[in-house]
Design a protein around this motif. Structure first.
Motif, PDB file in Angstrom:
ATOM      1  N   TRP A 614       0.819  -1.212   0.000  1.00  0.00           N
ATOM      2  CA  TRP A 614       0.000   0.000   0.000  1.00  0.00           C
ATOM      3  C   TRP A 614       0.852   1.262   0.000  1.00  0.00           C
ATOM      4  CZ3 TRP A 614      -4.095   2.396  -1.272  1.00  0.00           C
ATOM      5  CH2 TRP A 614      -4.376   3.667  -0.720  1.00  0.00           C
ATOM      6  N   GLU A 615       1.958   1.250   0.722  1.00  0.00           N
ATOM      7  CA  GLU A 615       2.754   2.473   0.790  1.00  0.00           C
ATOM      8  C   GLU A 615       3.266   2.879  -0.590  1.00  0.00           C
ATOM      9  OE1 GLU A 615       5.806   1.576   3.541  1.00  0.00           O
ATOM     10  OE2 GLU A 615       6.913   0.248   2.212  1.00  0.00           O
ATOM     11  N   ALA A 616       3.521   1.888  -1.460  1.00  0.00           N
ATOM     12  CA  ALA A 616       3.958   2.203  -2.823  1.00  0.00           C
ATOM     13  C   ALA A 616       2.804   2.785  -3.630  1.00  0.00           C
ATOM     14  CB  ALA A 616       4.501   0.943  -3.497  1.00  0.00           C
ATOM     15  N   ILE A 617       1.603   2.255  -3.430  1.00  0.00           N
ATOM     16  CA  ILE A 617       0.423   2.755  -4.144  1.00  0.00           C
ATOM     17  C   ILE A 617       0.129   4.188  -3.728  1.00  0.00           C
ATOM     18  CG2 ILE A 617      -2.065   2.426  -4.427  1.00  0.00           C
ATOM     19  CD1 ILE A 617      -1.545  -0.597  -3.979  1.00  0.00           C
ATOM     20  N   GLU A 618       0.137   4.440  -2.433  1.00  0.00           N
ATOM     21  CA  GLU A 618      -0.148   5.791  -1.943  1.00  0.00           C
ATOM     22  C   GLU A 618       0.905   6.780  -2.435  1.00  0.00           C
ATOM     23  OE1 GLU A 618      -1.256   8.032   2.264  1.00  0.00           O
ATOM     24  OE2 GLU A 618       0.012   6.243   2.294  1.00  0.00           O
ATOM     25  N   ALA A 619       2.182   6.350  -2.385  1.00  0.00           N
ATOM     26  CA  ALA A 619       3.254   7.247  -2.829  1.00  0.00           C
ATOM     27  C   ALA A 619       3.130   7.576  -4.321  1.00  0.00           C
ATOM     28  CB  ALA A 619       4.606   6.603  -2.532  1.00  0.00           C
ATOM     29  N   ALA A 620       2.709   6.590  -5.107  1.00  0.00           N
ATOM     30  CA  ALA A 620       2.567   6.816  -6.552  1.00  0.00           C
ATOM     31  C   ALA A 620       1.483   7.837  -6.848  1.00  0.00           C
ATOM     32  CB  ALA A 620       2.253   5.493  -7.247  1.00  0.00           C
ATOM     33  N   LEU A 682      -0.739   3.870 -11.434  1.00  0.00           N
ATOM     34  CA  LEU A 682      -0.992   2.570 -10.833  1.00  0.00           C
ATOM     35  C   LEU A 682      -0.671   1.437 -11.797  1.00  0.00           C
ATOM     36  CD1 LEU A 682      -4.306   3.270  -8.856  1.00  0.00           C
ATOM     37  CD2 LEU A 682      -1.934   3.345  -8.056  1.00  0.00           C
ATOM     38  N   THR A 683      -0.896   1.663 -13.070  1.00  0.00           N
ATOM     39  CA  THR A 683      -0.512   0.661 -14.065  1.00  0.00           C
ATOM     40  C   THR A 683       0.999   0.477 -14.074  1.00  0.00           C
ATOM     41  OG1 THR A 683      -2.441   1.234 -15.415  1.00  0.00           O
ATOM     42  CG2 THR A 683      -0.657   0.037 -16.506  1.00  0.00           C
TER      43      THR A 683
END
Length: 691
Positions: A614-620, A682-683
């Motif tokens: 999740w931290e990668a998704i939020e950062a993106a 996200l892709t």
């Protein structure tokens, strides 16, 4: 312990207060009377609670000394007859102290021609009132001696001894049968009273079976000694024995009392069993130990300091110099005036708890009566200065209380096996532990937290949220390192959400709690599952890093630790290096005007590989720099165990993004552009958008 007022009054013939008043006045002076029980024939039995530092008051004469000081009445000396007190013809019994670091004094005296029988007179009367079991005249006399003056003594059957008395360390593997019939295998650290051939007694704890006094005994050796408290405590616990003698020796007996106690017991042996004293009393003293106890250096005392500390009395007169001298003299101190209003105070041998000037000041206040001082506030100049870390500590406590946690306090000590199980750093062992379960200074707060959670669960409190902030200790006895730790513990009331199942609820609740606490401090929070301790269940824990440095570990309690505590429901705990947090700056809250324009939500459903966190998704998403972006949060997560709807090794995540402008109402084209950028981001993480 129990104290009889008729026995007390035998030492205080001029005392004219009632037993009820006496009980109240003693209690107000710290010699607490917790219960009073009338005696047949008059008088009262006091049930007393004497604190462990006041071993001098754990006997009738010690309490009588306190009474004499309170009421300023004369205190009779412990009775002795001239024939016993003085040297008599004959040779002294030979005594040799080999363990000179553990035995500071040993007295011995021979009584020949005794006839052992039941006790009579005051001994029998007092024993009945106290519920003390009578054994035989000479043995009862030794029990009478410690009840009278607090000094344990012992009587040996002289005819069972082979040569001189030798006080030595035991030989490893040496066997000794004690008075209670138990057989003990001794170790080299045990102190024994022996003769030239064998061990006779476990010194300061219990006498031996072979040298006991029986009805057949004709000749007796009376012994009174001083033994090192730590050595007696260690032997007592090593062999699972706690006796009246060990209780007193462990707390520091009176070094000067041995000759007096020997004289008292010898006289009473003659009274109860007949016979004659043969030879003078042997009294062997080790000067080095005498210097640490009976011959301590005087303490300087200034009357001005007494008056400064104690302040105004209720009658307005204050503590006068003659009151200071009278009270301390009555308690056994010797005062030598060194200047106007200044004294060198020689301490009594029975008060090892007195070490500093402030201790003497406290004694004056105690005997005078704390209830007799005026209620006044202390003088104060300056301002209250807040400690540097007070605000940060307050922020942690306030956050946790707001999340439903209650602050708790656990023991500073723990068992060695718990220290090893819950901490990787070396723990500090105590020199004289209270018990095997409290032998180490805690190197972490989690052992105490686990104990507190178990305590609640075993009493049917099934939903618990606790935290503790306190000092933890690591290092060695040579160098102890202290720092502030924080521990959290929770169990019960675990509820499923759209993001996790009920069995995972405690883990995620604890994770959210830690994130809320860490959010108060500057830094970027990340998590991993590396280097987890053994107390964390496999696959059910994580490590928390702040700017890449580990600051906490949390997870569910491992099954082995749960079984030790008989826990039947899941428990989750966290150990936080609070010292590392307190070194950081607190985040400062910033207020801004609330937008008057409508917020708009957009949901994005993607399938991600399990490796995407999740931290990668939020950062993106946040890294796109969309000005109108207000929040991004997970709404729902889904995995398909069968791998049909969602392939194995992947999960479906519904992410909700909120847009809002502070300047205008957002148009559809604004939202379309920002949404498209989010889809691309996200892709790029390996996600596949679901239709």
């Amino acid at each position: 312990m129990d104290i009889l007022t008729p026995w007390l009054r035998s030492y205080l013939p001029a005392l004219d207060v009632t037993d009820a008043q006496l009980a109240e006045d003693l209690t107000l002076r710290g010699i607490a009377v917790e219960g009073t029980f009338p005696l047949e024939g008059g008088g009262t039995r006091y049930e007393m609670d004497i604190t462990t530092n006041r071993v001098d008051a754990m006997n009738h004469y010690g309490v009588a000394r306190e009474v004499a000081a309170i009421y300023n009445v004369a205190l009779k000396p412990i009775a002795e007859t001239a024939a016993v007190a003085a040297n008599v013809e004959g040779a002294a019994y030979p005594v040799r102290i080999e363990a000179q670091d553990l035995c500071g004094r040993f007295t011995a005296r021979v009584v020949r021609g005794v006839a052992v029988k039941a006790s009579t007179g005051k001994i029998a009367e007092y024993f009945r009132a106290l519920g003390q079991k009578p054994i035989s005249g000479p043995v009862d006399v030794t029990n009478f001696g410690w009840l009278a003056m607090g000094q344990p003594t012992h009587v040996f059957d002289l005819d069972t001894l082979e040569g001189a008395i030798v006080v030595r360390r035991a030989k490893a593997g040496e066997r000794l049968r004690l008075l209670d019939g138990s057989d003990k295998v001794l170790v080299a650290d045990d102190l024994v009273v022996a003769d030239e051939k064998k061990a006779l007694a476990l010194a300061g704890v219990m006498g031996g079976w072979e040298s006991r006094v029986t009805e057949a005994t004709k000749n007796i050796l009376v012994e009174a000694a001083w033994f090192d408290p730590a050595a007696i405590r260690a032997s007592s616990r090593r062999h699972g024995l706690h006796t009246d003698a060990s209780h007193r020796f462990e707390r520091g007996a009176d070094f000067a009392a041995a000759p007096l106690a020997n004289n008292l017991v010898t006289r009473l042996v003659v009274e109860q069993a007949g016979g004659e004293v043969a030879g003078p009393m042997t009294d062997v003293v080790i000067p080095a130990l005498a210097a640490k106890t009976a011959d301590r250096a005087p303490i300087a005392l200034r009357v001005s300091e007494v008056q400064r500390h104690l302040g105004t009395t209720a009658d307005g007169a204050g503590i006068r110099e003659e009151i200071v001298a009278r009270y301390l003299t009555a308690l056994g101190c010797s005062l030598t005036e060194t200047a106007k209003g200044a004294y060198a105070v020689k301490l009594p041998s029975w008060r090892l708890d007195l070490e500093r000037e402030i201790d003497l000041i406290e004694e004056v206040a105690r005997v005078y009566g704390y209830n007799k001082f005026a209620n006044t506030l202390p003088t104060f100049t300056g301002t209250v200065v807040e400690l540097p870390q007070a605000a940060a500590e307050s922020a942690i406590r306030t956050t946790l209380r707001a999340l439903g946690y209650s602050e708790a306090i656990s023991s500073t000590f723990c068992a060695a096996e718990e220290a090893a199980a819950f901490a990787s750093a070396p723990a500090v062992a105590l020199g004289n532990p209270l018990s095997a379960e409290a032998g180490m200074l805690r190197p972490a707060l989690t052992p105490g937290m686990a104990t507190m959670l178990a305590h609640n669960l075993h009493r049917d409190v099934t939903t618990v949220r606790l935290f503790e902030m306190g000092t933890v200790f690591t290092g060695s006895t040579a160098k102890v390192n202290e720092h502030v730790g924080l521990s959290l513990g929770l169990t019960g009331d675990a509820r499923a959400t759209a993001l996790y199942k009920a069995e995972d609820a405690l883990f995620y609740e604890l994770k959210g709690t830690l994130e809320a606490v860490l959010a108060k401090f500057a830094g970027v929070v990340t998590l991993d599952a590396q280097e987890l301790p053994a107390w964390v269940a496999a696959g059910r824990g994580a490590r928390v890093l702040l700017d890449g440095a580990p600051v906490a570990v949390f997870g569910e309690l491992a099954a082995a630790e749960a079984q030790k505590r008989k826990l039947r429901q899941t428990v989750a705990m966290a150990e936080v290096n609070a010292a590392a947090l307190l070194e950081r700056a607190l985040r400062q809250p910033v207020s801004q005007e609330i937008s008057r324009y409508q917020a708009v939500e957009r949901d994005f459903s993607f399938v991600f590989p399990d490796s995407v966190r999740w931290e990668a998704i939020e950062a993106a998403v946040r890294g796109l720099g969309v000005a109108e972006l207000q929040s991004v949060a997970p709404v729902e997560i889904f995995r398909d165990a069968k791998g049909k709807a969602i392939a194995a090794g992947s999960y479906s995540l519904l992410t909700r993004v909120v847009f809002q402008s502070t300047e205008r109402t957002l148009a559809e084209e604004d939202l379309t552009g920002s949404s498209a950028r989010i889809v691309v981001a996200l892709t790029g993480l390996g996600g596949v958008q679901r239709a």
